[in-house]
Design an enzyme around this catalytic site. Structure first.
Site, PDB file in Angstrom:
ATOM      1  N   ASP A  11      52.383  54.268  26.702  1.00 28.98           N
ATOM      2  CA  ASP A  11      52.564  52.868  27.078  1.00 28.98           C
ATOM      3  C   ASP A  11      53.023  52.821  28.534  1.00 28.98           C
ATOM      4  O   ASP A  11      54.062  53.400  28.871  1.00 28.98           O
ATOM      5  CB  ASP A  11      53.629  52.285  26.143  1.00 28.98           C
ATOM      6  CG  ASP A  11      53.917  50.824  26.402  1.00 28.98           C
ATOM      7  OD1 ASP A  11      53.543  50.296  27.469  1.00 28.98           O
ATOM      8  OD2 ASP A  11      54.547  50.201  25.526  1.00 28.98           O
ATOM      9  N   ASP A  35      48.886  43.538  30.778  1.00 29.23           N
ATOM     10  CA  ASP A  35      49.530  42.391  31.422  1.00 29.23           C
ATOM     11  C   ASP A  35      50.604  41.792  30.504  1.00 29.23           C
ATOM     12  O   ASP A  35      51.763  41.604  30.913  1.00 29.23           O
ATOM     13  CB  ASP A  35      48.419  41.358  31.706  1.00 29.23           C
ATOM     14  CG  ASP A  35      48.793  40.354  32.773  1.00 29.23           C
ATOM     15  OD1 ASP A  35      49.902  40.443  33.307  1.00 29.23           O
ATOM     16  OD2 ASP A  35      47.944  39.484  33.072  1.00 29.23           O
ATOM     17  N   SER A 122      40.277  47.395  33.584  1.00 30.13           N
ATOM     18  CA  SER A 122      39.007  46.794  33.135  1.00 30.13           C
ATOM     19  C   SER A 122      38.448  47.344  31.815  1.00 30.13           C
ATOM     20  O   SER A 122      37.388  46.894  31.382  1.00 30.13           O
ATOM     21  CB  SER A 122      37.900  46.880  34.209  1.00 30.13           C
ATOM     22  OG  SER A 122      38.158  46.005  35.282  1.00 30.13           O
ATOM     23  N   THR A 123      39.135  48.312  31.196  1.00 30.72           N
ATOM     24  CA  THR A 123      38.536  48.923  29.994  1.00 30.72           C
ATOM     25  C   THR A 123      38.952  48.248  28.685  1.00 30.72           C
ATOM     26  O   THR A 123      38.563  48.711  27.613  1.00 30.72           O
ATOM     27  CB  THR A 123      38.882  50.423  29.899  1.00 30.72           C
ATOM     28  OG1 THR A 123      40.302  50.562  29.690  1.00 30.72           O
ATOM     29  CG2 THR A 123      38.463  51.178  31.137  1.00 30.72           C
TER      30      THR A 123
HETATM   31  N1  AR6 Z   1      49.984  50.714  28.316  1.00 31.91           N
HETATM   32  C1  AR6 Z   1      48.895  51.366  28.781  1.00 31.91           C
HETATM   33  N2  AR6 Z   1      47.633  50.949  28.527  1.00 31.91           N
HETATM   34  C2  AR6 Z   1      47.479  49.835  27.778  1.00 31.91           C
HETATM   35  C3  AR6 Z   1      48.564  49.100  27.273  1.00 31.91           C
HETATM   36  C4  AR6 Z   1      49.885  49.582  27.574  1.00 31.91           C
HETATM   37  N3  AR6 Z   1      50.985  48.964  27.148  1.00 31.91           N
HETATM   38  N4  AR6 Z   1      48.083  48.039  26.578  1.00 31.91           N
HETATM   39  C5  AR6 Z   1      46.728  48.107  26.632  1.00 31.91           C
HETATM   40  N5  AR6 Z   1      46.363  49.203  27.350  1.00 31.91           N
HETATM   41  P1  AR6 Z   1      43.480  45.311  29.353  1.00 31.91           P
HETATM   42  P2  AR6 Z   1      41.471  44.650  31.416  1.00 31.91           P
HETATM   43  C6  AR6 Z   1      45.018  49.687  27.715  1.00 31.91           C
HETATM   44  O1  AR6 Z   1      42.784  44.462  28.378  1.00 31.91           O
HETATM   45  O2  AR6 Z   1      40.364  45.203  30.598  1.00 31.91           O
HETATM   46  C7  AR6 Z   1      44.561  40.705  30.260  1.00 31.91           C
HETATM   47  O3  AR6 Z   1      44.641  39.638  29.357  1.00 31.91           O
HETATM   48  C8  AR6 Z   1      43.844  49.159  26.948  1.00 31.91           C
HETATM   49  O4  AR6 Z   1      43.651  49.924  25.769  1.00 31.91           O
HETATM   50  O5  AR6 Z   1      44.946  45.262  29.456  1.00 31.91           O
HETATM   51  O6  AR6 Z   1      41.532  44.983  32.881  1.00 31.91           O
HETATM   52  C9  AR6 Z   1      44.651  40.264  31.702  1.00 31.91           C
HETATM   53  O7  AR6 Z   1      45.491  39.149  31.868  1.00 31.91           O
HETATM   54  C10 AR6 Z   1      42.715  49.367  27.942  1.00 31.91           C
HETATM   55  O8  AR6 Z   1      42.237  50.707  27.898  1.00 31.91           O
HETATM   56  O9  AR6 Z   1      42.939  45.031  30.873  1.00 31.91           O
HETATM   57  C11 AR6 Z   1      43.237  39.956  32.027  1.00 31.91           C
HETATM   58  O10 AR6 Z   1      42.865  38.665  31.593  1.00 31.91           O
HETATM   59  C12 AR6 Z   1      43.385  49.166  29.303  1.00 31.91           C
HETATM   60  O11 AR6 Z   1      44.783  49.252  29.046  1.00 31.91           O
HETATM   61  C13 AR6 Z   1      42.467  40.973  31.230  1.00 31.91           C
HETATM   62  O12 AR6 Z   1      43.289  41.299  30.137  1.00 31.91           O
HETATM   63  C14 AR6 Z   1      43.072  47.862  29.996  1.00 31.91           C
HETATM   64  O13 AR6 Z   1      43.009  46.812  29.055  1.00 31.91           O
HETATM   65  C15 AR6 Z   1      42.218  42.240  32.005  1.00 31.91           C
HETATM   66  O14 AR6 Z   1      41.398  43.099  31.237  1.00 31.91           O
END
Ligand code: AR6
Length: 175
Positions: A11, A35, A122-123
């Site tokens: 995390d 986020d 972005s993943t």
């Molecule tokens: N620690 C590390 N990685 C994480 C965590 C964590 N606590 N939580 C999720 N991930 P995302 P995006 C991973 O959706 O695709 C938001 O609503 C997750 O499994 O957080 O860039 C923003 O406000 C994935 O591999 O970011 C934007 O609207 C990665 O982090 C949108 O999502 C990124 O997933 C951005 O989307």
């Protein structure tokens, strides 16, 4: 010499680093995924700082750019918010994904942050395929991070699949 890149599964809000990078959206006012986790654990100071930044960014933060705020209760000095591109199967947006990493590192260097943690930008919600995102992220950090200015760039991968994708990209880059 290239910068030291490390991978951990976990995390990002639990990391102790100088700066951690948030996969934000243009509003800077919160969301899900990383986020949501950053604002939940970091507390309201981060959002207050985001709101202040929004005053000079009426349309929000453009995709590929990065800005820094305080880190509230997180074990870090700064949160660097960047906006990743939404995955597209018909348009190559990888330069924007690279830009997120470059810009976040530029801001980190300006702040004197020597250890920086990145999520897999972005993943998640933005649906970028892991292998490709990992390749872009690793390549860009290797090219952009001056080893004299950074002690460590750490990718914090939430699950095994993300960890494996980044491990593969790192091994390929080292060859
Ligand atoms: N620690 C590390 N990685 C994480 C965590 C964590 N606590 N939580 C999720 N991930 P995302 P995006 C991973 O959706 O695709 C938001 O609503 C997750 O499994 O957080 O860039 C923003 O406000 C994935 O591999 O970011 C934007 O609207 C990665 O982090 C949108 O999502 C990124 O997933 C951005 O989307």
């Amino acid at each position: 010499m290239t910068v030291s890149i490390t991978l951990v599964q976990g995390d990002i809000t639990r990391q102790r680093v100088d700066a951690l990078v948030n996969a934000a959206n243009s509003s800077l006012l919160g969301g899900g995924g990383v986020d949501g986790a950053i604002h939940r654990r970091g507390g309201p100071e981060i959002l207050a700082d985001c709101r202040r930044l929004r005053a000079s960014l009426p349309k929000g933060l453009p995709t590929g750019r990065a800005v820094a705020t305080v880190a509230g209760k997180l074990d870090a000095r700064h949160v660097i918010h960047t906006v990743g591109p939404v995955w597209s199967a018909t348009e190559d947006r990888s330069e924007l994904l690279a830009s997120c990493h470059r810009e976040a590192l530029r801001v980190a260097a300006e702040l004197g942050a020597r250890t920086v943690a990145f999520p897999a930008i972005s993943t998640g919600v933005y649906r970028w395929p892991l292998d490709d995102a990992a390749r872009v992220a690793v390549r860009t950090v290797r090219e952009a991070a001056d080893p004299a200015r950074f002690d460590e760039v750490r990718f914090v991968l939430f699950d095994q699949a993300a960890y494996d994708a980044f491990a593969k990209a790192l091994a390929a880059a080292d060859r």
